[in-house]
Design a protein around this motif. Structure first.
Motif, PDB file in Angstrom:
ATOM      1  N   ASP A  30      -4.769  -3.823  -8.295  1.00  0.00           N
ATOM      2  CA  ASP A  30      -5.469  -2.774  -7.858  1.00  0.00           C
ATOM      3  C   ASP A  30      -6.522  -3.321  -7.036  1.00  0.00           C
ATOM      4  O   ASP A  30      -7.016  -2.569  -5.947  1.00  0.00           O
ATOM      5  CB  ASP A  30      -6.228  -2.252  -9.246  1.00  0.00           C
ATOM      6  CG  ASP A  30      -5.400  -1.569 -10.248  1.00  0.00           C
ATOM      7  OD1 ASP A  30      -4.317  -0.807  -9.705  1.00  0.00           O
ATOM      8  OD2 ASP A  30      -5.615  -1.326 -11.348  1.00  0.00           O
ATOM      9  N   ASP A  48      -7.214   2.416   4.804  1.00  0.00           N
ATOM     10  CA  ASP A  48      -6.563   3.615   4.692  1.00  0.00           C
ATOM     11  C   ASP A  48      -5.146   3.691   5.104  1.00  0.00           C
ATOM     12  O   ASP A  48      -4.870   2.992   6.250  1.00  0.00           O
ATOM     13  CB  ASP A  48      -7.220   4.848   5.129  1.00  0.00           C
ATOM     14  CG  ASP A  48      -8.300   5.121   4.446  1.00  0.00           C
ATOM     15  OD1 ASP A  48      -8.556   4.937   3.379  1.00  0.00           O
ATOM     16  OD2 ASP A  48      -9.393   5.454   5.220  1.00  0.00           O
ATOM     17  N   LEU A  49      -4.107   4.172   4.646  1.00  0.00           N
ATOM     18  CA  LEU A  49      -2.609   4.121   4.926  1.00  0.00           C
ATOM     19  C   LEU A  49      -2.483   4.876   6.181  1.00  0.00           C
ATOM     20  O   LEU A  49      -2.963   6.116   6.297  1.00  0.00           O
ATOM     21  CB  LEU A  49      -1.782   4.575   3.810  1.00  0.00           C
ATOM     22  CG  LEU A  49      -0.304   4.639   4.206  1.00  0.00           C
ATOM     23  CD1 LEU A  49       0.170   3.269   4.196  1.00  0.00           C
ATOM     24  CD2 LEU A  49       0.213   5.270   2.875  1.00  0.00           C
ATOM     25  N   TYR A  80       6.152   3.459   8.087  1.00  0.00           N
ATOM     26  CA  TYR A  80       4.860   3.233   8.097  1.00  0.00           C
ATOM     27  C   TYR A  80       4.293   1.829   8.707  1.00  0.00           C
ATOM     28  O   TYR A  80       3.155   1.719   9.078  1.00  0.00           O
ATOM     29  CB  TYR A  80       4.355   3.059   6.496  1.00  0.00           C
ATOM     30  CG  TYR A  80       4.433   4.326   5.906  1.00  0.00           C
ATOM     31  CD1 TYR A  80       3.171   5.146   5.896  1.00  0.00           C
ATOM     32  CD2 TYR A  80       5.702   5.061   5.305  1.00  0.00           C
ATOM     33  CE1 TYR A  80       3.287   6.570   5.433  1.00  0.00           C
ATOM     34  CE2 TYR A  80       5.511   5.811   4.534  1.00  0.00           C
ATOM     35  CZ  TYR A  80       4.429   6.882   4.527  1.00  0.00           C
ATOM     36  OH  TYR A  80       4.599   7.873   3.857  1.00  0.00           O
ATOM     37  N   LYS A  92       4.249  -2.832 -10.526  1.00  0.00           N
ATOM     38  CA  LYS A  92       2.806  -2.822 -10.851  1.00  0.00           C
ATOM     39  C   LYS A  92       2.723  -3.171 -12.574  1.00  0.00           C
ATOM     40  O   LYS A  92       1.670  -3.850 -12.863  1.00  0.00           O
ATOM     41  CB  LYS A  92       2.189  -1.393 -10.619  1.00  0.00           C
ATOM     42  CG  LYS A  92       0.817  -1.270 -11.213  1.00  0.00           C
ATOM     43  CD  LYS A  92       0.226   0.100 -10.604  1.00  0.00           C
ATOM     44  CE  LYS A  92      -0.993   0.391 -11.097  1.00  0.00           C
ATOM     45  NZ  LYS A  92      -1.969  -0.853 -11.261  1.00  0.00           N
ATOM     46  N   ALA A 113       2.408   1.603  -3.426  1.00  0.00           N
ATOM     47  CA  ALA A 113       1.391   2.055  -4.340  1.00  0.00           C
ATOM     48  C   ALA A 113       1.009   3.422  -4.531  1.00  0.00           C
ATOM     49  O   ALA A 113       0.581   4.316  -5.403  1.00  0.00           O
ATOM     50  CB  ALA A 113       0.153   1.136  -4.157  1.00  0.00           C
ATOM     51  N   GLU A 114       0.901   4.006  -3.075  1.00  0.00           N
ATOM     52  CA  GLU A 114       0.373   5.372  -3.005  1.00  0.00           C
ATOM     53  C   GLU A 114       1.742   6.176  -2.853  1.00  0.00           C
ATOM     54  O   GLU A 114       1.371   7.595  -3.366  1.00  0.00           O
ATOM     55  CB  GLU A 114      -0.042   5.492  -1.479  1.00  0.00           C
ATOM     56  CG  GLU A 114      -1.554   4.680  -1.422  1.00  0.00           C
ATOM     57  CD  GLU A 114      -2.369   5.221  -0.301  1.00  0.00           C
ATOM     58  OE1 GLU A 114      -1.776   5.767   0.496  1.00  0.00           O
ATOM     59  OE2 GLU A 114      -3.655   4.844  -0.234  1.00  0.00           O
ATOM     60  N   THR A 115       2.794   5.967  -2.674  1.00  0.00           N
ATOM     61  CA  THR A 115       4.058   7.057  -2.699  1.00  0.00           C
ATOM     62  C   THR A 115       4.983   6.762  -3.702  1.00  0.00           C
ATOM     63  O   THR A 115       5.794   7.522  -4.082  1.00  0.00           O
ATOM     64  CB  THR A 115       4.402   6.834  -1.339  1.00  0.00           C
ATOM     65  OG1 THR A 115       5.317   5.575  -1.032  1.00  0.00           O
ATOM     66  CG2 THR A 115       3.731   7.220  -0.323  1.00  0.00           C
ATOM     67  N   ARG A 122       0.698  -1.267  -0.028  1.00  0.00           N
ATOM     68  CA  ARG A 122       0.007  -0.109   0.141  1.00  0.00           C
ATOM     69  C   ARG A 122       0.830   1.342  -0.025  1.00  0.00           C
ATOM     70  O   ARG A 122       0.563   2.225  -0.819  1.00  0.00           O
ATOM     71  CB  ARG A 122      -0.878  -0.004   1.090  1.00  0.00           C
ATOM     72  CG  ARG A 122      -1.937   1.152   1.270  1.00  0.00           C
ATOM     73  CD  ARG A 122      -2.947   1.231   0.317  1.00  0.00           C
ATOM     74  NE  ARG A 122      -3.702   2.343  -0.067  1.00  0.00           N
ATOM     75  CZ  ARG A 122      -4.945   2.225   0.471  1.00  0.00           C
ATOM     76  NH1 ARG A 122      -5.788   1.145   0.780  1.00  0.00           N
ATOM     77  NH2 ARG A 122      -5.681   3.223   0.356  1.00  0.00           N
ATOM     78  N   VAL A 123       1.927   1.218   0.710  1.00  0.00           N
ATOM     79  CA  VAL A 123       2.972   2.596   0.995  1.00  0.00           C
ATOM     80  C   VAL A 123       3.476   2.679  -0.431  1.00  0.00           C
ATOM     81  O   VAL A 123       3.230   3.777  -1.142  1.00  0.00           O
ATOM     82  CB  VAL A 123       3.932   2.117   2.016  1.00  0.00           C
ATOM     83  CG1 VAL A 123       5.000   3.239   1.758  1.00  0.00           C
ATOM     84  CG2 VAL A 123       3.350   2.379   3.100  1.00  0.00           C
ATOM     85  N   VAL A 154      -5.020  -3.472  -3.328  1.00  0.00           N
ATOM     86  CA  VAL A 154      -4.863  -2.178  -2.913  1.00  0.00           C
ATOM     87  C   VAL A 154      -5.787  -1.497  -2.493  1.00  0.00           C
ATOM     88  O   VAL A 154      -6.168  -1.018  -1.180  1.00  0.00           O
ATOM     89  CB  VAL A 154      -3.976  -1.204  -3.644  1.00  0.00           C
ATOM     90  CG1 VAL A 154      -3.749   0.012  -3.381  1.00  0.00           C
ATOM     91  CG2 VAL A 154      -2.460  -1.802  -4.120  1.00  0.00           C
TER      92      VAL A 154
END
Length: 119
Positions: free
Chosen positions: A96, A104-105, A46, A84, A33-35, A30-31, A99
């Motif tokens: 997708d 939520d992160l 995190y 990805k 994927a988001e950052t 998740r980290v 994730v």
């Protein structure tokens, strides 16, 4: 020692799902994927306090060997990148969906979602 990264066509669904079957590794995914690409040390923040470097190294290895992340040396650190494009090519929509299913992160791990009520 050079880390093992399977080629795109060698990434197996069973290995990916097994690697993603751990809450800490889900948070790592998740980290990333988001950052985007991050040094190992930043991703570790995190996951909460008190996690040993050997535990983090184990999780990086499991994700790397399954083909979920790239781990590349950069000076004194290793950079982690989510694979990805490779995963989407092999298993369209899987990453997708995974994730999207993670809470939520938040530092300390994925947030717990409230249970759905039937309406």
């Amino acid at each position: 020692m050079v880390p093992h990264h399977p080629a795109r066509d060698q990434i197996e669904l069973a290995n990916v799902l097994s690697a993603l079957g751990n809450p800490m590794r889900l948070t790592i995914v998740r980290v990333l994927a988001e950052t985007g690409e991050r040094p190992c040390g930043q991703v570790g923040t995190y996951l909460g306090e008190g996690i040993s470097k050997s535990t983090l190294t184990h999780h990086w290895r499991v994700l790397r060997d399954a083909g979920v992340i790239w781990q590349q040396p950069a000076g004194r650190e290793n950079l982690l990148t989510l694979r990805k494009e490779d995963l989407d090519d092999r298993f369209p929509g899987l990453l997708d969906s995974v994730v999207a299913g993670i809470g939520d992160l938040a530092p300390g791990g994925p947030a717990r979602r409230a249970p759905r009520t039937g309406r």
